[in-house]
Scaffold this motif. Structure first.
Motif, PDB file in Angstrom:
ATOM      1  N   VAL A 114     -45.900  40.473  97.923  1.00 11.07           N
ATOM      2  CA  VAL A 114     -45.836  41.333  96.749  1.00 11.07           C
ATOM      3  C   VAL A 114     -44.630  42.257  96.844  1.00 11.07           C
ATOM      4  O   VAL A 114     -44.421  42.919  97.867  1.00 11.07           O
ATOM      5  N   VAL A 115     -43.833  42.294  95.788  1.00 16.58           N
ATOM      6  CA  VAL A 115     -42.748  43.268  95.644  1.00 16.58           C
ATOM      7  C   VAL A 115     -43.070  44.081  94.393  1.00 16.58           C
ATOM      8  O   VAL A 115     -43.314  43.505  93.327  1.00 16.58           O
ATOM      9  N   HIS A 116     -43.090  45.385  94.504  1.00 16.99           N
ATOM     10  CA  HIS A 116     -43.526  46.200  93.368  1.00 16.99           C
ATOM     11  C   HIS A 116     -42.422  47.147  92.884  1.00 16.99           C
ATOM     12  O   HIS A 116     -41.525  47.520  93.622  1.00 16.99           O
ATOM     13  N   GLY A 117     -42.554  47.514  91.606  1.00 16.52           N
ATOM     14  CA  GLY A 117     -41.708  48.557  91.039  1.00 16.52           C
ATOM     15  C   GLY A 117     -42.448  49.885  91.060  1.00 16.52           C
ATOM     16  O   GLY A 117     -43.313  50.101  91.889  1.00 16.52           O
ATOM     17  N   GLY A 118     -42.085  50.754  90.095  1.00 15.47           N
ATOM     18  CA  GLY A 118     -42.718  52.065  90.024  1.00 15.47           C
ATOM     19  C   GLY A 118     -41.928  53.054  89.182  1.00 15.47           C
ATOM     20  O   GLY A 118     -42.043  54.259  89.377  1.00 15.47           O
ATOM     21  N   GLY A 119     -41.144  52.533  88.235  1.00 17.01           N
ATOM     22  CA  GLY A 119     -40.310  53.399  87.401  1.00 17.01           C
ATOM     23  C   GLY A 119     -41.072  54.485  86.671  1.00 17.01           C
ATOM     24  O   GLY A 119     -40.686  55.670  86.723  1.00 17.01           O
ATOM     25  N   PRO A 120     -42.173  54.155  85.965  1.00  9.55           N
ATOM     26  CA  PRO A 120     -42.923  55.201  85.254  1.00  9.55           C
ATOM     27  C   PRO A 120     -43.471  56.279  86.190  1.00  9.55           C
ATOM     28  O   PRO A 120     -43.479  57.463  85.843  1.00  9.55           O
ATOM     29  N   GLN A 121     -43.922  55.869  87.365  1.00  7.15           N
ATOM     30  CA  GLN A 121     -44.466  56.841  88.322  1.00  7.15           C
ATOM     31  C   GLN A 121     -43.355  57.766  88.838  1.00  7.15           C
ATOM     32  O   GLN A 121     -43.576  58.958  89.046  1.00  7.15           O
ATOM     33  N   ILE A 122     -42.161  57.203  89.054  1.00  7.41           N
ATOM     34  CA  ILE A 122     -41.019  58.031  89.479  1.00  7.41           C
ATOM     35  C   ILE A 122     -40.684  59.037  88.391  1.00  7.41           C
ATOM     36  O   ILE A 122     -40.497  60.237  88.650  1.00  7.41           O
ATOM     37  N   GLY A 123     -40.609  58.554  87.145  1.00  2.00           N
ATOM     38  CA  GLY A 123     -40.294  59.440  86.026  1.00  2.00           C
ATOM     39  C   GLY A 123     -41.302  60.561  85.871  1.00  2.00           C
ATOM     40  O   GLY A 123     -40.943  61.714  85.587  1.00  2.00           O
ATOM     41  N   ALA A 124     -42.589  60.235  86.061  1.00  2.00           N
ATOM     42  CA  ALA A 124     -43.644  61.241  85.908  1.00  2.00           C
ATOM     43  C   ALA A 124     -43.516  62.345  86.957  1.00  2.00           C
ATOM     44  O   ALA A 124     -43.665  63.540  86.641  1.00  2.00           O
ATOM     45  N   LEU A 125     -43.232  61.968  88.203  1.00  2.00           N
ATOM     46  CA  LEU A 125     -43.098  62.983  89.254  1.00  2.00           C
ATOM     47  C   LEU A 125     -41.837  63.814  89.050  1.00  2.00           C
ATOM     48  O   LEU A 125     -41.854  65.035  89.239  1.00  2.00           O
TER      49      LEU A 125
ATOM     50  N   VAL B 275     -37.764  58.956  94.738  1.00  2.00           N
ATOM     51  CA  VAL B 275     -37.939  57.499  94.701  1.00  2.00           C
ATOM     52  C   VAL B 275     -38.610  57.017  95.980  1.00  2.00           C
ATOM     53  O   VAL B 275     -39.569  56.222  95.936  1.00  2.00           O
ATOM     54  N   GLU B 276     -38.131  57.479  97.117  1.00  2.00           N
ATOM     55  CA  GLU B 276     -38.732  57.053  98.392  1.00  2.00           C
ATOM     56  C   GLU B 276     -40.177  57.536  98.512  1.00  2.00           C
ATOM     57  O   GLU B 276     -41.052  56.812  99.000  1.00  2.00           O
ATOM     58  N   MET B 277     -40.414  58.764  98.050  1.00  2.00           N
ATOM     59  CA  MET B 277     -41.769  59.321  98.131  1.00  2.00           C
ATOM     60  C   MET B 277     -42.736  58.507  97.268  1.00  2.00           C
ATOM     61  O   MET B 277     -43.855  58.186  97.696  1.00  2.00           O
ATOM     62  N   VAL B 278     -42.291  58.139  96.062  1.00  2.00           N
ATOM     63  CA  VAL B 278     -43.173  57.438  95.134  1.00  2.00           C
ATOM     64  C   VAL B 278     -43.309  55.964  95.503  1.00  2.00           C
ATOM     65  O   VAL B 278     -44.420  55.444  95.646  1.00  2.00           O
ATOM     66  N   LEU B 279     -42.167  55.258  95.659  1.00  2.00           N
ATOM     67  CA  LEU B 279     -42.218  53.826  95.926  1.00  2.00           C
ATOM     68  C   LEU B 279     -42.759  53.528  97.319  1.00  2.00           C
ATOM     69  O   LEU B 279     -43.659  52.705  97.489  1.00  2.00           O
ATOM     70  N   GLY B 280     -42.168  54.171  98.324  1.00  2.00           N
ATOM     71  CA  GLY B 280     -42.555  53.885  99.704  1.00  2.00           C
ATOM     72  C   GLY B 280     -43.858  54.537 100.120  1.00  2.00           C
ATOM     73  O   GLY B 280     -44.474  54.126 101.102  1.00  2.00           O
ATOM     74  N   GLY B 281     -44.286  55.550  99.356  1.00  2.00           N
ATOM     75  CA  GLY B 281     -45.500  56.271  99.704  1.00  2.00           C
ATOM     76  C   GLY B 281     -46.623  56.023  98.731  1.00  2.00           C
ATOM     77  O   GLY B 281     -47.454  55.142  98.917  1.00  2.00           O
ATOM     78  N   LEU B 282     -46.635  56.776  97.632  1.00  2.00           N
ATOM     79  CA  LEU B 282     -47.773  56.764  96.709  1.00  2.00           C
ATOM     80  C   LEU B 282     -48.095  55.383  96.163  1.00  2.00           C
ATOM     81  O   LEU B 282     -49.225  54.906  96.269  1.00  2.00           O
ATOM     82  N   VAL B 283     -47.109  54.738  95.552  1.00  2.00           N
ATOM     83  CA  VAL B 283     -47.381  53.455  94.899  1.00  2.00           C
ATOM     84  C   VAL B 283     -47.683  52.370  95.926  1.00  2.00           C
ATOM     85  O   VAL B 283     -48.649  51.616  95.801  1.00  2.00           O
ATOM     86  N   ASN B 284     -46.847  52.281  96.942  1.00  2.00           N
ATOM     87  CA  ASN B 284     -47.015  51.236  97.945  1.00  2.00           C
ATOM     88  C   ASN B 284     -48.379  51.315  98.613  1.00  2.00           C
ATOM     89  O   ASN B 284     -49.089  50.303  98.752  1.00  2.00           O
ATOM     90  N   LYS B 285     -48.768  52.515  99.002  1.00  2.00           N
ATOM     91  CA  LYS B 285     -50.039  52.660  99.721  1.00  2.00           C
ATOM     92  C   LYS B 285     -51.241  52.465  98.806  1.00  2.00           C
ATOM     93  O   LYS B 285     -52.309  52.023  99.254  1.00  2.00           O
TER      94      LYS B 285
END
Length: 298
Positions: A65-76, A101-111
């Protein structure tokens, strides 16, 4: 037994039998899935996606799985009082934005994805391209041409593209019973982190792993013709023609470009499917009809 109950059981049996040749065909094969869109933000669809991934693993497929997270980055960023700036669909990413970006993609969304898969019985492991140094990146500088003046180089900051991928970490995890979940962050030769388009990362990983399939989840039904009818099967030549005549446009262009590169590099097929459909992955992989557009080399 009532007739309607018997009919329902027969339908269930038919679906299971229909999936059998596909399970046999894809057992032991690698399938790379780019996870994004509504499937990442709708709570029910999140659980369906996790269940699909776990089932794929249980029947012998190796999902990555490879994921994005643009909306979550924008919201934070908005919560932090920092505006988002886009140029031709790419987020301008200064140092502070890259930290987010690192906090959201590598942390919140990924986990969150890892946790969902594990809750449904899988063994997921979250990664960024910095883990094991497996995604190397180079900085993108965009050139903008203007009829009034000479072309201008625009600095997008920490926005990169894939320069190389070392598949050793992902290979080791996948063949050890784990499900890799990858955030699209790479490292440059300068030691800096770079935000990379998730479609491109998924495509490159599919290429280096010689994947059987690359599946891109989107917020559209698939590739549509000018009469808004779904095109269920296309070749590389078809994609070129449909792009030239404007049928494929805007946000679908980078997805089809990613698909074309993957197919040319040996990936057997690429699927662009509607992530808003419940259990879209299983329907596309294990049924005759599918739920999107299938792309092949020829």
């Amino acid at each position: 037994m009532p007739a309607n109950q018997l009919d329902q059981q027969n339908r269930i049996a038919h679906v299971l039998i229909e999936s059998l040749p596909y399970i046999q065909k894809f057992k032991g094969k690698t399938v790379v899935i780019k996870y994004g869109g509504n499937a990442m933000t709708d709570d029910q669809l999140k659980h369906f996606f996790a269940q699909d991934i776990v089932l794929m693993k249980l029947v012998g497929i190796n999902p990555i799985v490879v994921h994005g997270g643009g909306p979550q980055i924008g919201a934070l960023l908005e919560k932090l009082g920092k505006s988002s700036e886009f140029i031709d669909g790419m987020r301008v990413t200064d140092r502070e934005t890259m930290d987010v970006v690192e906090m959201v993609l590598g942390g919140l969304v990924n986990k969150e994805i890892v946790n969902l898969i594990n809750r449904h019985g899988g063994k997921a492991v979250g990664l960024t391209g910095k883990d094991g140094d497996f995604i190397r990146a180079r900085k993108i500088n965009m050139r903008k041409n203007s009829p009034e003046q000479a072309s201008e180089i625009i600095d997008l900051g920490h926005v990169g593209e894939v320069s190389s991928i070392d598949s050793a970490v992902v290979d080791m995890l996948g063949h050890s019973g784990f499900i890799p979940v990858i955030a699209p962050i790479g490292v440059g030769d300068d030691g800096r982190s770079y935000n990379i388009n998730a479609d491109l990362v998924a495509g490159k990983i599919a290429e280096v792993l010689n994947a059987e399939k690359l599946i891109l989840l989107t917020n559209t039904t698939g590739i549509m013709d000018k009469q808004n009818n779904l095109l269920t099967g296309l070749s590389i030549d078809d994609i070129s023609e449909l792009t030239a005549d404007g049928t494929i446009s805007e946000g679908m262009i980078p997805k089809t470009r990613c698909a074309t590169d993957a197919l040319k590099s040996g990936v057997k097929s690429v699927h662009i499917i509607d992530g808003r459909v419940e259990h879209a992955l299983l329907l596309e992989l294990f049924t005759d009809q599918g739920v999107g557009t299938l792309l092949v080399a020829r």
